[in-house]
Motif scaffolding. Structure first.
Motif, PDB file in Angstrom:
ATOM      1  N   LEU A  92       0.814  -1.216   0.000  1.00  0.00           N
ATOM      2  CA  LEU A  92       0.000   0.000   0.000  1.00  0.00           C
ATOM      3  C   LEU A  92       0.849   1.268   0.000  1.00  0.00           C
ATOM      4  N   LYS A  93       1.951   1.264   0.713  1.00  0.00           N
ATOM      5  CA  LYS A  93       2.779   2.471   0.742  1.00  0.00           C
ATOM      6  C   LYS A  93       3.447   2.721  -0.608  1.00  0.00           C
ATOM      7  N   THR A  94       3.757   1.672  -1.320  1.00  0.00           N
ATOM      8  CA  THR A  94       4.280   1.852  -2.683  1.00  0.00           C
ATOM      9  C   THR A  94       3.177   2.373  -3.596  1.00  0.00           C
ATOM     10  N   GLN A  95       1.965   1.880  -3.420  1.00  0.00           N
ATOM     11  CA  GLN A  95       0.828   2.407  -4.175  1.00  0.00           C
ATOM     12  C   GLN A  95       0.651   3.900  -3.904  1.00  0.00           C
ATOM     13  N   ILE A 143      -8.032  -3.415   1.480  1.00  0.00           N
ATOM     14  CA  ILE A 143      -6.694  -3.819   1.931  1.00  0.00           C
ATOM     15  C   ILE A 143      -6.777  -4.475   3.305  1.00  0.00           C
ATOM     16  N   GLY A 144      -5.816  -5.334   3.607  1.00  0.00           N
ATOM     17  CA  GLY A 144      -5.713  -5.920   4.937  1.00  0.00           C
ATOM     18  C   GLY A 144      -5.793  -7.434   4.969  1.00  0.00           C
ATOM     19  N   PHE A 177      -2.303   1.504   7.390  1.00  0.00           N
ATOM     20  CA  PHE A 177      -3.398   1.925   6.520  1.00  0.00           C
ATOM     21  C   PHE A 177      -3.741   3.391   6.803  1.00  0.00           C
ATOM     22  N   THR A 178      -3.827   3.744   8.069  1.00  0.00           N
ATOM     23  CA  THR A 178      -4.186   5.102   8.458  1.00  0.00           C
ATOM     24  C   THR A 178      -3.167   6.117   7.953  1.00  0.00           C
ATOM     25  N   GLU A 179      -1.891   5.774   8.023  1.00  0.00           N
ATOM     26  CA  GLU A 179      -0.847   6.679   7.524  1.00  0.00           C
ATOM     27  C   GLU A 179      -1.061   7.003   6.050  1.00  0.00           C
ATOM     28  N   VAL A 180      -1.440   6.006   5.280  1.00  0.00           N
ATOM     29  CA  VAL A 180      -1.693   6.224   3.851  1.00  0.00           C
ATOM     30  C   VAL A 180      -2.916   7.112   3.659  1.00  0.00           C
ATOM     31  N   ALA A 226     -11.704  -2.769  14.348  1.00  0.00           N
ATOM     32  CA  ALA A 226     -10.673  -1.769  14.614  1.00  0.00           C
ATOM     33  C   ALA A 226     -10.663  -0.690  13.530  1.00  0.00           C
ATOM     34  N   LEU A 227     -10.857  -1.122  12.286  1.00  0.00           N
ATOM     35  CA  LEU A 227     -10.843  -0.178  11.179  1.00  0.00           C
ATOM     36  C   LEU A 227     -12.073   0.723  11.222  1.00  0.00           C
TER      37      LEU A 227
END
Length: 320
Positions: A156-159, A192-193, A220-223, A275-276
């Protein structure tokens, strides 16, 4: 999550969404669709879509795993297990394998159709002139953690990094004002996840379940916060389905002879979804203008597993 699409998506055979009411599952579907399509189509109809037009555009940016991957994995160095570029993939709609983990279209394809957008192209197949409609960065096998299927899928961070590349190019072509308007009008979809919970990950054993889920949600939240900083305000999310009921998980369940779901994995998906959901509520309070729709994919699939006759023979059976 590669096996999710192999079993659940027969989208090429589902050409329209029926109006029949089938309980909370259908209500949730409609709410999700209405939110996304209203966000996209409303502005589309009032503003129009023309390449290089100064008028606001409403693109669709897609992030995630195999549920949303339109063929990005075709362009990376990976193994056959992470590819869908062969039949029967694609046979019912495209009549050839596009790289989608489906025999037809995916959820973002239908969202784009109902919003009168073209198919949103894979990042590696898109050009600036297509960026104004949006880009799909999803990758089969991808996760919120870099370590998930590392070297075989796009995390996800690369995305997010690819999204920032698109943003930079848009700013060169449209200028600051035009790009800010486009990105703030856009809709951002995420799935995602699941791979983070399914894939063997050495860091899993170092944490409790709650801590590990928290790490995934944190990444996920950082993105999401980075997309928000770029101007994103409208988000659509897909919760995890019952992971323990995936066909390949059941097939490898020695205790159930392939007939029963793996409770531990399904409970893990529940924990992640809870949690999400809580995190989304927090973000809505913390980030001004942050609005979202979170589709209950878990319940939609669970209903079909527990009461298939209720949905059999209806287009609702295939969810989309």
């Amino acid at each position: 999550m590669l096996a999710v699409n192999r079993f659940w998506h027969k989208a090429g055979r589902t050409q329209r969404h029926t109006g029949a009411s089938m309980g909370n599952s259908c209500i949730n579907q409609l709410r999700f669709l209405i939110f996304l399509i209203a966000s996209l189509a409303g502005a589309y109809q009032s503003n129009g879509f023309r390449y290089l037009s100064p008028k606001p555009r409403v693109p669709l940016f897609v992030f995630g795993d195999s549920i949303y991957d339109p063929g990005n994995n075709n362009y990376i160095n990976t193994t056959p297990d992470f590819l869908a570029n062969f039949l029967p993939y694609g046979e019912t709609f495209f009549e050839f394998a596009t790289g989608r983990f489906s025999d037809g279209r995916l959820i973002p394809d239908f969202i784009a159709k109902y919003a009168k957008l073209p198919l949103i192209p894979p990042y590696f197949q898109s050009s600036y002139r297509q960026f104004v409609y949006g880009v799909n960065f999803a990758s089969g096998g991808g996760g919120a953690l870099v370590e998930t299927h590392e070297g075989k899928a796009i995390d996800l961070k690369t995305q997010l990094r690819y999204f920032k590349n698109v943003e930079k190019q848009l700013r060169r072509e449209l200028g600051t004002e035009g790009t800010d308007r486009l990105l703030s009008n856009a809709v951002y979809m995420f799935s995602i996840g699941g791979n983070d919970l399914l894939a063997p990950n050495p860091i899993f054993s170092s944490f409790s379940t709650e801590e590990y889920v928290g790490i995934i949600v944190g990444n996920f939240t950082e993105v999401l916060e980075e997309v928000y900083k770029a101007g994103g305000r409208k988000f659509g999310f897909l919760s995890l389905l019952p992971l323990g009921c995936l066909p390949y998980v059941r097939a490898h369940n020695a205790e159930g002879n392939g007939e029963t779901c793996v409770k531990d994995l399904t409970d893990l998906a529940k924990s992640y979804n809870a949690a999400l959901a809580q995190k989304f509520k927090q973000l809505q309070k913390q980030l001004k203008g942050f609005i979202y729709s979170n589709f209950d994919f878990f319940n939609a699939v669970s209903q079909r597993l527990s009461n298939p006759s209720k949905f059999q023979g209806s287009e609702e059976w295939m969810l989309w």
